[in-house]
Structures are given as C-alpha cells and as structure tokens.
Motif scaffolding. Sequence first.
Motif, mmCIF file in Angstrom:
data_model
loop_
_atom_site.group_PDB
_atom_site.id
_atom_site.type_symbol
_atom_site.label_atom_id
_atom_site.label_comp_id
_atom_site.label_asym_id
_atom_site.label_seq_id
_atom_site.Cartn_x
_atom_site.Cartn_y
_atom_site.Cartn_z
ATOM 1 N N ASN A 1 0.827 -1.199 0.000
ATOM 2 C CA ASN A 1 0.000 0.000 0.000
ATOM 3 C C ASN A 1 0.861 1.249 0.000
ATOM 4 O O ASN A 1 0.557 2.239 -0.676
ATOM 5 C CB ASN A 1 -0.920 0.005 1.224
ATOM 6 C CG ASN A 1 -1.755 1.263 1.307
ATOM 7 O OD1 ASN A 1 -2.453 1.608 0.354
ATOM 8 N ND2 ASN A 1 -1.669 1.967 2.421
ATOM 9 N N SER B 1 3.136 5.965 -2.250
ATOM 10 C CA SER B 1 1.893 5.195 -2.208
ATOM 11 C C SER B 1 1.203 5.377 -3.558
ATOM 12 O O SER B 1 0.647 6.445 -3.842
ATOM 13 C CB SER B 1 0.971 5.689 -1.086
ATOM 14 O OG SER B 1 -0.237 4.942 -1.072
ATOM 15 N N THR C 1 -1.264 12.746 4.543
ATOM 16 C CA THR C 1 0.162 12.457 4.393
ATOM 17 C C THR C 1 0.718 13.121 3.144
ATOM 18 O O THR C 1 1.872 13.565 3.122
ATOM 19 C CB THR C 1 0.407 10.938 4.309
ATOM 20 O OG1 THR C 1 -0.132 10.302 5.473
ATOM 21 C CG2 THR C 1 1.901 10.629 4.218
ATOM 22 N N PRO D 1 1.837 3.148 7.305
ATOM 23 C CA PRO D 1 0.475 3.709 7.379
ATOM 24 C C PRO D 1 0.437 5.118 6.785
ATOM 25 O O PRO D 1 1.276 5.958 7.115
ATOM 26 C CB PRO D 1 0.191 3.740 8.882
ATOM 27 C CG PRO D 1 1.159 2.782 9.489
ATOM 28 C CD PRO D 1 2.383 2.859 8.639
ATOM 29 N N VAL D 2 -0.514 5.384 5.906
ATOM 30 C CA VAL D 2 -0.662 6.710 5.308
ATOM 31 C C VAL D 2 -2.137 7.083 5.252
ATOM 32 O O VAL D 2 -3.014 6.223 5.278
ATOM 33 C CB VAL D 2 -0.067 6.763 3.875
ATOM 34 C CG1 VAL D 2 1.438 6.545 3.899
ATOM 35 C CG2 VAL D 2 -0.740 5.751 2.967
ATOM 36 N N THR D 3 -2.386 8.394 5.202
ATOM 37 C CA THR D 3 -3.734 8.915 5.007
ATOM 38 C C THR D 3 -3.664 9.961 3.900
ATOM 39 O O THR D 3 -2.582 10.274 3.385
ATOM 40 C CB THR D 3 -4.269 9.573 6.287
ATOM 41 O OG1 THR D 3 -3.463 10.731 6.587
ATOM 42 C CG2 THR D 3 -4.212 8.600 7.467
ATOM 43 N N ALA D 4 -4.796 10.533 3.538
ATOM 44 C CA ALA D 4 -4.814 11.580 2.515
ATOM 45 C C ALA D 4 -3.967 12.765 2.954
ATOM 46 O O ALA D 4 -3.308 13.427 2.141
ATOM 47 C CB ALA D 4 -6.250 12.017 2.240
ATOM 48 N N ASN E 1 0.235 14.630 -4.495
ATOM 49 C CA ASN E 1 -0.919 13.785 -4.155
ATOM 50 C C ASN E 1 -1.626 13.252 -5.391
ATOM 51 O O ASN E 1 -2.749 12.756 -5.319
ATOM 52 C CB ASN E 1 -1.904 14.547 -3.262
ATOM 53 C CG ASN E 1 -2.601 15.688 -3.989
ATOM 54 O OD1 ASN E 1 -2.337 15.949 -5.167
ATOM 55 N ND2 ASN E 1 -3.490 16.378 -3.288
#
Length: 217
Positions: free
Chosen positions: A44, A72, A200, A195-198, A88
């Motif tokens: 991921n 990612s 990040t 672990p990543v989120t938007a 992004n």
Amino acid sequence: MKRFFSYLLALLAVVQLAHAQNVQKDPQAERILDAMSKKYQAMNAFKVAFTQTVESPSAKAKESISGDILVSGNKFRLAVAGQEIINNGATIWTFMKKENEVTISDNDPDEQELTPNQIYTLYKKGYRYMYAGEEKEGGEAVHVIDLTPNDRDNQVFKIRLHISKKDNSLKSWKMFRKNGNRYTYKINKFTPNVPVTAATFTFDKSKYKGVKVVDLR
C-alpha cells in the motif's frame, strides 16, 4: 538554489520514454524484474531512505547526499537537500526550507518524465533489458540487470539495477549519462507497508510558520 526535484533523476525523472518495436527482452532478466515489480506493487505504501552519489569524471568531482521518500501508488513525499516535495496525484507542493517558501503547481503526468515508484516498472515500456550476472553488495548476492533505452536520443544510455537474490528487493541502481556523469542510488533502509492517510500527501501550511506561498495553478 537549484531545485533538486529536477536533479534527482533516478527517483523523479529519467527522460522522455520512447515507444519502440522489436524490443529485445532477456527471459531471465524479465523473470527477476517481474518478481521485483510484483513485490513493490503489492504494498500500500513504503518508505525508502537513500543516498545519491553523483560522479563527474570530466570535473573530477564526486558528491553524495541523503534523503528519504514515502510512496503510495502515484503519490509521494520526498525530503532531500533542504527541500520537501509532495505530490498527491493532482497537486505538487515544493517547499524550500531555507527560503521558507512553498510553490504549488498542478500535477501534469504528461509533463513528468517518471514518477518515483516507476523505477520498479521502468523496464516495461521503452527499454530493453539484459541479465548481466551476479555481484556482491554489502555481503549480499545480487542480480545485475542492465536497462537500455530504445530512444537513441535519450541522454541516459544505461541503467544498471542490483536486485537481491534473496528477496527480490531493489538494493541500488546506477544511471550512466552520455556526458560521462554517473548517478548511483543506494537504498539504506526500506520500510514496507507504512500507514498513510490523505493528509500524508498534502502540504499543511499551519505547520510552517510564516511560509511564503507561490501558487502557480
């Protein structure tokens, strides 16, 4: 200050890739490259700490710098040489630490020669590849595979990959340019499934006090 974004060839840019017919493919090299590519595409997100060494025989110069990159999919966050570059997939933020300035631009895939994660799939389009034997790197046995661009106008005439025999991980790669310069990228630490989120992959202005914003969109 020179932008490292245009300088980090192996992670961020190579040159325009050309489509060509009658591409030569070495079956042994292809099996190894496919295994490597599958390994990274299954994650991921992953983070790489690396060292880039630039050698210029004509200038008798050699320089090394270190950085890290979080990837990612088509998103990435790169920190190197006093810069932080965040993409992004739609927007690119380039933060210059010394100037405390961030430049915002649209992400245009057609203008980007290579995104950071494509080093793992580079061989699939526009390159021939050949198995060049085995070597030792850091005491570990590695496969050596040479990629050669189909485009003869490409200023990079060869990319040499070192891939671990043990787990198919990419250990290092070296780019050879026609002007004699050599760019070596060594992976010092690899962290899978980070672990990543938007958030990040966005630039949070509130975390950079007094930052100057240059919006080019």
